[in-house]
Design a protein around this motif. Structure first.
Motif, PDB file in Angstrom:
ATOM      1  N   LYS A  84      42.046  53.935 -37.855  1.00  0.00           N
ATOM      2  CA  LYS A  84      40.867  53.717 -38.695  1.00  0.00           C
ATOM      3  C   LYS A  84      40.532  52.218 -38.752  1.00  0.00           C
ATOM      4  N   GLU A  85      41.572  51.418 -38.976  1.00  0.00           N
ATOM      5  CA  GLU A  85      41.363  49.965 -39.064  1.00  0.00           C
ATOM      6  C   GLU A  85      40.903  49.399 -37.720  1.00  0.00           C
ATOM      7  N   ALA A  86      41.445  49.953 -36.618  1.00  0.00           N
ATOM      8  CA  ALA A  86      41.057  49.484 -35.285  1.00  0.00           C
ATOM      9  C   ALA A  86      39.577  49.737 -35.045  1.00  0.00           C
ATOM     10  N   ILE A  87      39.137  50.956 -35.349  1.00  0.00           N
ATOM     11  CA  ILE A  87      37.730  51.312 -35.117  1.00  0.00           C
ATOM     12  C   ILE A  87      36.809  50.455 -35.983  1.00  0.00           C
ATOM     13  N   GLU A  88      37.194  50.237 -37.235  1.00  0.00           N
ATOM     14  CA  GLU A  88      36.378  49.402 -38.136  1.00  0.00           C
ATOM     15  C   GLU A  88      36.250  47.977 -37.574  1.00  0.00           C
ATOM     16  N   SER A  89      37.345  47.450 -37.031  1.00  0.00           N
ATOM     17  CA  SER A  89      37.305  46.099 -36.463  1.00  0.00           C
ATOM     18  C   SER A  89      36.391  46.043 -35.257  1.00  0.00           C
ATOM     19  N   TRP A  90      36.487  47.054 -34.373  1.00  0.00           N
ATOM     20  CA  TRP A  90      35.628  47.079 -33.186  1.00  0.00           C
ATOM     21  C   TRP A  90      34.161  47.270 -33.561  1.00  0.00           C
ATOM     22  N   GLU A  91      33.918  48.087 -34.580  1.00  0.00           N
ATOM     23  CA  GLU A  91      32.535  48.295 -35.032  1.00  0.00           C
ATOM     24  C   GLU A  91      31.932  46.974 -35.544  1.00  0.00           C
ATOM     25  N   GLN A  92      32.705  46.268 -36.325  1.00  0.00           N
ATOM     26  CA  GLN A  92      32.220  44.976 -36.834  1.00  0.00           C
ATOM     27  C   GLN A  92      31.976  44.000 -35.677  1.00  0.00           C
ATOM     28  N   ALA A  93      32.908  43.980 -34.724  1.00  0.00           N
ATOM     29  CA  ALA A  93      32.760  43.075 -33.574  1.00  0.00           C
ATOM     30  C   ALA A  93      31.512  43.429 -32.776  1.00  0.00           C
ATOM     31  N   PHE A  94      31.282  44.722 -32.560  1.00  0.00           N
ATOM     32  CA  PHE A  94      30.119  45.143 -31.781  1.00  0.00           C
ATOM     33  C   PHE A  94      28.808  44.725 -32.453  1.00  0.00           C
ATOM     34  N   VAL A  95      28.716  44.898 -33.761  1.00  0.00           N
ATOM     35  CA  VAL A  95      27.490  44.514 -34.489  1.00  0.00           C
ATOM     36  C   VAL A  95      27.222  43.014 -34.331  1.00  0.00           C
ATOM     37  N   ILE A  96      28.276  42.197 -34.461  1.00  0.00           N
ATOM     38  CA  ILE A  96      28.110  40.740 -34.337  1.00  0.00           C
ATOM     39  C   ILE A  96      27.660  40.370 -32.932  1.00  0.00           C
ATOM     40  N   LEU A  97      28.307  40.953 -31.912  1.00  0.00           N
ATOM     41  CA  LEU A  97      27.974  40.613 -30.529  1.00  0.00           C
ATOM     42  C   LEU A  97      26.579  41.082 -30.156  1.00  0.00           C
ATOM     43  N   LYS A  98      26.187  42.249 -30.672  1.00  0.00           N
ATOM     44  CA  LYS A  98      24.844  42.770 -30.404  1.00  0.00           C
ATOM     45  C   LYS A  98      23.793  41.806 -30.978  1.00  0.00           C
ATOM     46  N   ASP A  99      24.094  41.253 -32.178  1.00  0.00           N
ATOM     47  CA  ASP A  99      23.140  40.333 -32.828  1.00  0.00           C
ATOM     48  C   ASP A  99      23.127  38.953 -32.181  1.00  0.00           C
ATOM     49  N   THR A 100      24.277  38.502 -31.701  1.00  0.00           N
ATOM     50  CA  THR A 100      24.357  37.116 -31.213  1.00  0.00           C
ATOM     51  C   THR A 100      24.202  37.004 -29.698  1.00  0.00           C
ATOM     52  N   LEU A 101      24.826  37.929 -28.934  1.00  0.00           N
ATOM     53  CA  LEU A 101      24.789  37.825 -27.477  1.00  0.00           C
ATOM     54  C   LEU A 101      23.838  38.824 -26.838  1.00  0.00           C
ATOM     55  N   GLY A 102      23.543  39.895 -27.549  1.00  0.00           N
ATOM     56  CA  GLY A 102      22.656  40.922 -27.013  1.00  0.00           C
ATOM     57  C   GLY A 102      23.428  42.040 -26.334  1.00  0.00           C
ATOM     58  N   LEU A 103      22.785  43.179 -26.177  1.00  0.00           N
ATOM     59  CA  LEU A 103      23.441  44.364 -25.618  1.00  0.00           C
ATOM     60  C   LEU A 103      23.771  44.213 -24.138  1.00  0.00           C
ATOM     61  N   ALA A 104      23.057  43.356 -23.437  1.00  0.00           N
ATOM     62  CA  ALA A 104      23.267  43.232 -21.998  1.00  0.00           C
ATOM     63  C   ALA A 104      24.443  42.333 -21.641  1.00  0.00           C
ATOM     64  N   HIS A 105      24.986  41.628 -22.605  1.00  0.00           N
ATOM     65  CA  HIS A 105      26.085  40.698 -22.317  1.00  0.00           C
ATOM     66  C   HIS A 105      27.349  41.475 -21.940  1.00  0.00           C
ATOM     67  N   PRO A 106      28.100  41.001 -20.935  1.00  0.00           N
ATOM     68  CA  PRO A 106      29.306  41.726 -20.503  1.00  0.00           C
ATOM     69  C   PRO A 106      30.314  41.935 -21.639  1.00  0.00           C
ATOM     70  N   TYR A 107      30.438  40.936 -22.499  1.00  0.00           N
ATOM     71  CA  TYR A 107      31.411  41.057 -23.598  1.00  0.00           C
ATOM     72  C   TYR A 107      30.974  42.145 -24.577  1.00  0.00           C
ATOM     73  N   THR A 108      29.660  42.180 -24.882  1.00  0.00           N
ATOM     74  CA  THR A 108      29.149  43.218 -25.789  1.00  0.00           C
ATOM     75  C   THR A 108      29.384  44.605 -25.189  1.00  0.00           C
ATOM     76  N   LYS A 109      29.111  44.729 -23.896  1.00  0.00           N
ATOM     77  CA  LYS A 109      29.331  46.015 -23.224  1.00  0.00           C
ATOM     78  C   LYS A 109      30.802  46.409 -23.253  1.00  0.00           C
ATOM     79  N   SER A 110      31.693  45.431 -23.058  1.00  0.00           N
ATOM     80  CA  SER A 110      33.124  45.715 -23.057  1.00  0.00           C
ATOM     81  C   SER A 110      33.572  46.273 -24.404  1.00  0.00           C
ATOM     82  N   VAL A 111      33.123  45.633 -25.483  1.00  0.00           N
ATOM     83  CA  VAL A 111      33.508  46.102 -26.824  1.00  0.00           C
ATOM     84  C   VAL A 111      32.894  47.470 -27.089  1.00  0.00           C
TER      85      VAL A 111
END
Length: 853
Positions: free
Chosen positions: A812-839
């Protein structure tokens, strides 16, 4: 022409109802006509003005000369003399050469000298004015008669009060204050009493203005009044001597009848000295000259003398009056205002460095005006209106605006130019203590014409209450309140502080080829203090300081502050030099790198591309500076996930760097390191290790093991060994990097957060999940503190924590952490960024495995 001028003057006077003018006096009119003609001829001869085509000089224009002459005759009768207004009113005179201000003044001076020599005109003006004023004088006489009656009544009242005071032992008006009205100071009262009784009959209460010296004296009078037969209070404004002989009540009570005698001062002192004791004399607000007449003051055993002064006079026994304690200052504030919580009040009293008077003014003004906490904190800087009438201070004028009031209390107008110069320097320094040696170095005293007197002037400022002195560390400082006063009254300029600005600029700048920039961090407060005073200046020296301080703040991890200073430096640079200047290209680069650190990679790329374009244009393709721009831009493309473009730019940079500097130069070491990181991102770990090991070897050779650049190389190399699966070696390098980073930067620096994060992931790979979580949580806490919650570095910490939680079966904690990371990366780097896609992929896999998807 000249008769026409006089006629115009008479007409102007008549329209204004000025019947006293030249209207009915032909003799005076003829005299004035003559003087105007002579003035014009003399001025023309002495200051010839060549005609310009069809234009002729102003003194040949009767309209212009008439306007000028109104200044001589009607300036005190409603005529507003303003050369620009005269010129505007005569704009239609296109054939006249307008005079300069100096020519106007000289013309009137020549006329004035001639008029003074004409007895007829002078007699006329005097007689006519007297006729006009006689009625007014008669009315004034009646008013004065009424006022004299009122004054006689008041004198009778004062005489009765004087007799009453004398019976009670007061030789004049003696202010007093009950001890219950003040906070603290009980120890000072006891000290005064003990020393007076122990055979020290003359004591000096010494401290900076507004700390409560007068209040202590007032309370002492109230508390021990009964111990004395006679008490007198002298408040000094100009000098003790003037204050003494101008105190009519004291002179009357001393039985002195002839107040015209030249020996009035001596007679007053003799009379005081002969009064039977014990007696008490308070000399309040004494100036430095009191020490010169010490031997003439009333003597023991009949007299105790208590002096208050901000001047430190070693000729008297001194009792230092310091600031209230923090608790006492809080108590004083809450006595008058209870609108804020304890933490806010604590911040307020420390904002003014526990200055008694300012604490009281702040409290009363906040209560009276219903100020918010933020308004009160800025009240002194903004010079807000207090709307209060009284404070516990000898100054009796209305308070008005806060800063204006304090400027009046701490009047610096009598200081020498050298003393004012020193105060201006202190106002641009941090509010801390500085030794004479440090001051001499910072202010480059050796370059001053009066360098031999510098130490004396500093000590004089201390003795006169303008500087504070810490005896334990033998150092001086300017109090926070006085700092604001100096800025308001003396208004230091960049030119005033040139030597200081040059010194501070040298201290915060560094050569990245050889200097350990962490050794420069202690000088950051110096740069910030100077720019706090001059940050709105457009002077070139300020732009240079802003740039260097911005770079140093970036290295120290204060990215927002760095961005602020570098933005101002860029704005000034572009304004002063133009967009395409080489200096501006450097400013673009520095500004772009701050945006990179802040995680705004698109903006970073925009400025770094401008820097590269300008650099190539100004320096050419092969210049070392262009190599740096290629490198910086390559790193941003790496952050944007365009690793191929990043490699392209970084390989260009390395090629140019090696050509310009050689393989072992520090700049080339940086280029090796940057290229190595891109090869790591591209999955070519062996090549990455090769470049990073070269970088490490070069930096150790150039800087030694403890340099911050070496710590960075350890960290980068450790991450590559981790990718290669050599976790033990990775851990060794990363622990070295962390140790060095903490030593150089402290626990909270962004670089240290990276080390925590990298080391945490190695411990994950080693199966030590608890240790991994501890390090990653430290990294997360630090990054949130430094960048806020929406930064790519925070996303990296959350992503890494997610892996650790997953291995600890905390799904549960792992998924919550990844969800938070994905939201930040989507806002800052965009969906097309390799790191955002990886997460995103990791998160989708987790959903499937847990059945959440």
């Amino acid at each position: 022409m000249f008769e026409m001028i006089v006629s115009s003057l008479v007409g102007y006077a008549t329209t204004k109802g000025l019947d006293w003018a030249l209207k009915d006096n032909s003799k005076a009119q003829k005299g004035l006509t003559k003087h105007i003609r002579e003035t014009t001829d003399e001025f023309k001869s002495k200051y010839p003005i060549a005609e310009e085509g069809t234009k002729y000089p102003f003194y040949n224009s009767h309209v212009f000369v008439t306007e000028l002459l109104k200044a001589r005759f009607f300036i005190n009768r409603g005529y507003s003399f303003n050369i620009s207004e005269i010129q505007e009113s005569t704009n239609e005179l296109t054939n006249v050469i307008k005079p300069t201000n100096e020519q106007v003044v000289e013309f009137l001076n020549v006329l004035e000298n001639k008029l003074k020599e004409d007895e007829d005109i002078e007699e006329f003006v005097i007689s006519e004015n007297y006729k006009r004023e006689i009625f007014n004088i008669t009315n004034l006489h009646l008013l004065l008669h009424d006022k004299l009656d009122n004054i006689e009544n008041k004198l009778d009242d004062l005489s009765r009060q004087a007799n009453k005071n004398l019976e009670e032992g007061q030789l004049n008006n003696v202010p007093s204050r009950d001890e219950s009205e003040i906070i603290g100071r009980g120890n000072k009262l006891n000290e005064v009493k003990q020393k007076l009784n122990a055979g020290e009959p003359v004591l000096l209460l010494n401290g900076m203005g507004g700390v409560g010296k007068t209040t202590i004296a007032e309370v002492f009078v109230a508390k021990y009044f009964a111990d004395y037969k006679h008490t007198a209070w002298i408040t000094v404004k100009d000098s003790f001597e003037d204050a003494l002989i101008s105190d009519s009540l004291l002179i009357k009570n001393l039985g002195i009848t002839n107040t015209e005698t030249k020996n009035l001062l001596g007679e007053c002192l003799v009379k005081l000295n002969n009064l039977p004791g014990p007696n008490l004399l308070i000399i309040d607000n004494a100036d430095i000259n009191l020490k010169k007449i010490k031997r003439f003051l009333p003597k023991a055993p009949n007299w105790h003398i208590l002096i208050t002064s901000r001047n430190r006079m070693k000729e008297f026994n001194i009792i230092d009056v310091d600031f209230l304690t923090e608790d006492e200052a809080i108590e004083l504030f809450t006595k008058f205002c209870k609108r804020f919580d304890n933490n806010q009040i604590k911040n307020i009293v420390n904002l003014v460095e526990l200055h008694t008077l300012t604490v009281e003014v702040f409290a009363k003004a906040a209560e009276e005006n219903n100020w918010s906490y933020e308004t009160l904190c800025n009240a002194l800087k903004e010079n807000r209106e207090t709307n209060i009438d009284d404070v516990q201070h000898a100054d009796t004028e209305p308070l008005g605006k806060i800063k204006t009031y304090l400027v009046r209390i701490f009047n610096a107008s009598n200081l020498t130019q050298n003393q004012k110069y020193i105060l201006k320097q202190f106002a641009a320094l941090p509010q801390e203590y500085f030794s004479i040696e440090v001051l001499q170095a910072l202010l480059q005293v050796e370059q001053l014409d009066w360098k031999e007197n510098f130490v004396h002037e500093v000590k004089t400022l201390y003795r006169t209450g303008f500087l504070m002195f810490n005896e334990e560390i033998n150092a001086y400082k300017l109090h926070a309140v006085l700092n604001e006063v100096v800025l308001a009254e003396l208004k230091p300029t960049v030119e005033d502080c040139t030597f200081l600005i040059n010194s501070v600029t040298n201290l915060v700048s560094y050569d990245h080829h050889k200097d350990d920039y962490t050794k420069k961090f202690p000088y950051i407060p110096l740069g910030e203090a100077v720019l706090k005073v001059f940050n709105n200046s457009e002077h070139e020296k300020i732009a240079i300081l802003q740039n260097y301080l911005g770079i140093l703040l970036k290295q120290a991890g204060f990215y927002e502050k760095a961005r602020e200073y570098l933005e101002k430096a860029l704005e000034l640079g572009a304004k002063n030099f133009g967009e395409n200047h080489p200096t501006v290209s450097i400013l673009y680069s520095n500004f772009g790198l701050v945006y990179k650190d802040l995680g705004d990679y698109e903006k970073a790329r925009e400025y770094l591309e401008k820097a590269l374009e300008s650099g190539i244009k100004n320096f050419g393709e092969t210049h070392p500076t262009v190599a740096t721009y290629y490198s910086n831009l390559g790193l941003v493309y790496r952050d944007l996930g365009d690793y191929e473009k990043a490699r392209e730019y970084l390989e260009k940079a390395l090629e140019l760097g090696a050509k310009n500097f050689g393989e072992n130069h520090p700049t080339v070491s940086i280029l090796y390191s940057n290229l190595g990181l891109v090869y790591k991102d591209l999955g070519d770990y062996e090549k990455a290790r090769e470049y990073l090991e070269k970088a490490l070897e070069s930096d150790i050779k150039n800087f030694g093991e403890d340099h911050p650049s070496v710590a960075t190389r350890y960290s980068n190399l450790g991450s590559v060994y981790q990718a290669l699966g050599d976790y033990e070696k990775a851990r060794d390098y990363l622990e070295k990097a962390l140790e060095s980073g903490i030593k150089n930067f402290g626990e909270d620096h962004p670089s240290v957060a990276i080390d925590y994060s990298n080391l945490g992931m190695v411990y994950k790979d080693l199966g030590e999940y608890e240790k991994a979580r501890d390090y990653l949580e430290k990294a997360l806490e630090s990054d949130i503190k430094n960048f806020g919650e929406n930064h790519p570095s925070v996303a990296t910490d959350l992503n890494n924590l997610g892996y650790v939680y997953w291995n600890m079966e905390m799904f549960k904690e792992a998924i919550e952490s990844w969800e938070q990371a994905f939201v930040i990366l989507k806002d800052t780097l965009g969906l097309a960024h390799p790191y955002t896609k990886s997460v995103q992929n990791t998160l989708e896999q987790a959903y499937k495995l847990t059945g959440k998807g």
